[in-house]
Design an enzyme around this catalytic site. Structure first.
Site, short mmCIF file in Angstrom:
data_model
loop_
_atom_site.label_atom_id
_atom_site.label_comp_id
_atom_site.label_asym_id
_atom_site.label_seq_id
_atom_site.Cartn_x
_atom_site.Cartn_y
_atom_site.Cartn_z
N SER A 294 -5.84 -0.31 6.54
CA SER A 294 -6.19 -1.60 7.15
C SER A 294 -5.67 -1.63 8.57
O SER A 294 -4.85 -0.80 8.97
CB SER A 294 -5.51 -2.73 6.36
OG SER A 294 -4.11 -2.77 6.71
N ASP A 295 -6.12 -2.60 9.33
CA ASP A 295 -5.48 -2.81 10.62
C ASP A 295 -4.19 -3.60 10.37
O ASP A 295 -3.93 -4.10 9.27
CB ASP A 295 -6.42 -3.55 11.58
CG ASP A 295 -6.10 -3.21 13.03
OD1 ASP A 295 -7.00 -3.22 13.88
OD2 ASP A 295 -4.91 -2.91 13.32
N TRP A 296 -3.39 -3.72 11.43
CA TRP A 296 -2.03 -4.27 11.29
C TRP A 296 -2.07 -5.68 10.70
O TRP A 296 -2.64 -6.59 11.32
CB TRP A 296 -1.36 -4.28 12.67
CG TRP A 296 0.11 -4.59 12.62
CD1 TRP A 296 0.69 -5.74 12.16
CD2 TRP A 296 1.18 -3.76 13.04
NE1 TRP A 296 2.05 -5.66 12.28
CE2 TRP A 296 2.40 -4.46 12.81
CE3 TRP A 296 1.28 -2.48 13.60
CZ2 TRP A 296 3.64 -3.93 13.11
CZ3 TRP A 296 2.52 -1.95 13.89
CH2 TRP A 296 3.69 -2.67 13.65
N ALA A 298 -3.78 -6.97 8.53
CA ALA A 298 -5.11 -7.52 8.24
C ALA A 298 -5.26 -7.92 6.79
O ALA A 298 -6.01 -8.85 6.47
CB ALA A 298 -6.18 -6.50 8.62
#
Ligand code: GLC
Length: 744
Positions: A294-296, A298
């Site tokens: 995932s993105d940070w 997210a």
């Protein structure tokens, strides 16, 4: 913690041969299929250890010691915060990473090594142009080499995994992250995406000078409303497939080991919870077997999106959608084991994710070589070879947009030159966004490089920021070079703008200087296209460089003095005004195609045309196109048509030309763009030299997401054009005689 050479991990049987870790004596274990080794290890893992592999934390701190010992952490992003692109970051200390690795390998129950990750986007210590500037080279070879240099430097200090390349298609220059990708076109971005993956990973990401790459941000992140970062994306399946997925598809085909899911929603479904994207397309259709991170934070942000009630629900949605690793939200760490025990998440789902994570670690050779030799890095960081590579790439990405009266290159007509402007003395600013390990002392300012390398007989006066000072010096000069543009803090994540002119005060400075009547040359340094309409009409010479990196100073000076012949071409359309956005070359024709008359697509005041088109760029020489040839008037379903033209350098100096091939599908089951780049080639021609440049077109090049939801080409008529940019060139026609279904 002292570094041991023996490990407790049951998975590493030592022999005496030295290996990547060199001094640690950790050696290669007998080869067995990775999948067999993964299954054996998985069978021994507790549920908590599995969840640990799916958990990524930020830079490791003392608070993490027990988590590492208990196997509750699988990877670390070596960054102090989610704003790594905008903040100075702690240096990467290889001994410290080795100490954490020893803790994991020697003191945890199963000794599973940690993955160390970092955003190595366009260089580690040797900083290359921002990816948009690298795209302006139209040279996959230069992009591949730049990624290889970055990998060599970052791997040398213990990084295993980079969150790059960013391959999002961007058609809205207001978006700060247009800087980080390869522009507006799927074919150009795909070529660069594949090149970057090859450069980062090489033939084997386990090699001591390679990194595991990560194509991001899957997908369509650049289509956010208003160009506002993180904002809503609502593209059709067709636009998703035709425009935003191809560069990721190219990265997957190039063997990228990981992908990062994006922050935003698409049509109401946040990507982090989007199983259609993360599982349906990525895994079932494309067969991708790497891991998705995932993105940070997210995963937790699914609550803000309004699709998750709480962190437990967010963890459930993300893991079921196909997110294998939770970057820094802690939702997996806190809730995943309980979700499995309560049967809200199948145990097999977790096992599948952990398999992909372990396979990644095996592919990286971490079980055989968990430690990094800490001697090598000191000799290669910012070494001469790397600096030369960065300089060549910076030079190749400089775009000459105007050169009225042949003002450039500076020469005999100028004996007294003034160089000034807000970025003339800039150093660190030339790096652009996402340069965590760049060092300002590595950088020479443009003004200094111009002053130090001016030809004999030319005096160069570098003037500071005050307008009066600049004007006073300009009055005593023959020519003025004004270096304007953007500070990197207008670029990158969370830095979108709602105006596209020069930053405040710079436009007035340009007008004031232009009013003096001295020949004025503009050097623009930016992280995005800007709408410099007044400047393009009143300033005779304009050189453009998208944040050129640490070697931008010498590269711009070489271009100004003609030591290099500018050969960059725009990877994005340059608009006339922010009001035109979105504006891109591969537009649809509409039922009322643009024209400056009523009841047509146009503006009642401004022009609907771009200021400079995609693919555009001038040279200090001139190229002519002639003799267009098609090998056949008809392409059969299993056939091809060769399209060729002669390109001649009709000027008096050598130069690179980027020959571009565009196609238009005249009638389709759905509307088709008025032009689509299908191929390109950068060639060097000596004065007077002509060369026949040939492209091969096959049905797969004509494929798109058809009305029936299949991927393929349709029978019918096509125009084909070979030229220097998206709107000029020699045009021919051919027919595809049968529809052809293709693998996407
Ligand atoms: C950031 C960015 C992403 C980056 C990650 C780690 O928020 O969106 O591109 O790789 O976090 O820094």
């Amino acid at each position: 913690m002292s570094l041991g050479t023996e490990t407790r991990s049951p998975w590493v049987r030592l022999s005496r041969r030295r290996d990547r870790a060199g001094e640690y004596g950790v050696s290669t274990m007998q080869t067995r299929s990775i999948n067999l080794r993964v299954d054996e290890l998985l069978a021994r893992m507790t549920l908590e250890e599995k969840v640990g592999q799916m958990t990524q934390v930020g830079v490791l701190q003392d608070e993490h010691v027990e988590m590492v010992r208990s196997g509750a952490i699988g990877s670390s992003i070596v960054a102090s915060s989610a704003w790594a692109g905008h903040e100075d970051q702690p240096d990467v200390v290889v001994d410290r990473l080795n100490e954490w690795q020893r803790l994991a390998v020697q003191e945890s129950r199963l000794g599973i090594p940690l993955l160390m990750a970092r955003d190595v986007i366009h260089g580690f210590r040797t900083i290359f142009p921002i990816p948009l500037g690298q795209a302006a080279t139209w040279s996959p070879e230069l992009v591949e080499r730049g990624a290889a240099v970055a990998a060599r430097e970052a791997a040398g200090v213990g990084i295993h995994w980079t969150f790059a390349p960013m391959v999002d298609i961007a058609r809205d220059p207001r978006w700060g992250r247009i800087a980080e990708g390869y522009g507006e076109d799927p074919v150009l971005a795909s070529a660069m995406a594949a090149a970057a993956v090859r450069g980062f990973q090489g033939g084997d990401p386990a090699a001591p000078d390679r990194l595991m790459a990560c194509a991001k941000h899957f997908a369509a992140y650049g289509a956010s409303e208003g160009g506002r970062d993180y904002d809503t994306v609502d593209v059709s399946e067709r636009t998703l497939r035709d425009v935003h997925l191809p560069s990721f598809r190219a990265a997957v085909r190039a063997g990228v080991g990981t992908l990062m899911s994006a922050f935003h929603e698409i049509g109401g479904v946040p990507v982090t919870a989007n199983s259609h994207l993360l599982t349906g397309i990525l895994r079932r259709e494309w067969g991708f077997d790497g891991l998705v991170i995932s993105d940070w934070n997210a995963v937790a942000e699914l609550i803000d999106h309004g699709v998750a009630r709480d962190r437990r629900d967010a963890a459930r949605l993300a893991v079921l959608a196909g997110v294998d690793v939770d970057m820094c939200s802690g939702c997996y760490r806190d809730h995943l084991a309980e979700l499995v025990r309560s049967n809200d998440v199948p145990a097999a789902t977790v096992d599948d994710s952990v398999r992909r994570i372990l396979r990644t670690k095996f592919r990286l050779g971490l079980f055989e070589q968990p430690f990094t030799d800490n001697h090598r890095s000191r000799t290669i960081l910012h070494c001469a070879e790397h600096v030369a590579a960065a300089r060549e790439t910076a030079a190749a990405g400089i775009v000459l947009l105007r050169n009225e009266g042949g003002l450039l290159p500076l020469g005999k007509r100028c004996s007294r030159l003034v160089i000034a402007g807000p970025l003339a003395q800039a150093r660190r600013e030339l790096f652009g966004t996402w340069t965590l390990n760049g060092v300002e002392s590595d950088v020479a300012a443009i003004a200094d490089c111009v002053r130090q390398t001016a030809p004999r007989g030319m005096t160069v006066t570098a003037v500071g920021g005050l307008v009066d000072e600049i004007c006073s010096a300009a009055r005593k000069s023959d020519m003025v070079v004004l270096v304007v543009g953007e500070h990197p803090n207008r670029s990158g994540e969370a830095h979108s703008v709602d105006q596209l002119g020069l930053p405040p005060g710079q436009g007035e400075l340009v007008r004031t200087l232009a009013a003096l009547g001295k020949p004025l040359i503009l050097v623009v340094v930016s992280g995005r296209p800007l709408a410099l309409t007044w400047e393009a009409e009143h300033v005779p010479a304009i050189l453009w460089t998208f944040h050129p990196g640490g070697e931008g100073g010498p590269a711009v000076a070489d271009a100004l003095f003609g030591r290099i012949n500018p050969s960059g071409r725009l990877p994005v359309t340059m608009p006339r005004s922010v009001g035109q956005i979105p504006l891109y070359y591969s537009r649809k024709n509409t039922g009322r195609p643009p024209a400056t008359c009523r009841f047509r697509s146009h503006y009642i005041e401004g022009s609907y045309r771009p200021l400079f088109p995609f693919g555009f760029g001038l040279s200090y020489t001139r190229f002519e196109y002639s003799d267009l040839e098609l090998s056949a008037a008809t392409m059969s379903a299993d056939g091809q048509v060769c399209v060729a033209a002669r390109v001649t350098n009709v000027g008096d100096r050598s130069g690179d030309e980027v020959v571009q091939l565009y196609v238009r599908d005249l009638v389709g089951s759905v509307t088709r763009p008025v032009a689509e780049l299908k191929s390109f080639r950068r060639i060097r021609l000596e004065p007077g030299e002509g060369r026949r440049v040939e492209f091969v077109l096959r049905p797969e090049h004509l494929a798109f997401w058809r009305l029936d939801g299949s991927w393929g080409a349709e029978a019918g008529e096509f125009t084909v054009r070979i030229g220097p940019n998206a709107v000029e060139g020699l045009e021919g026609r051919f027919t595809l005689d049968n529809a052809v279904a293709q693998a996407e």
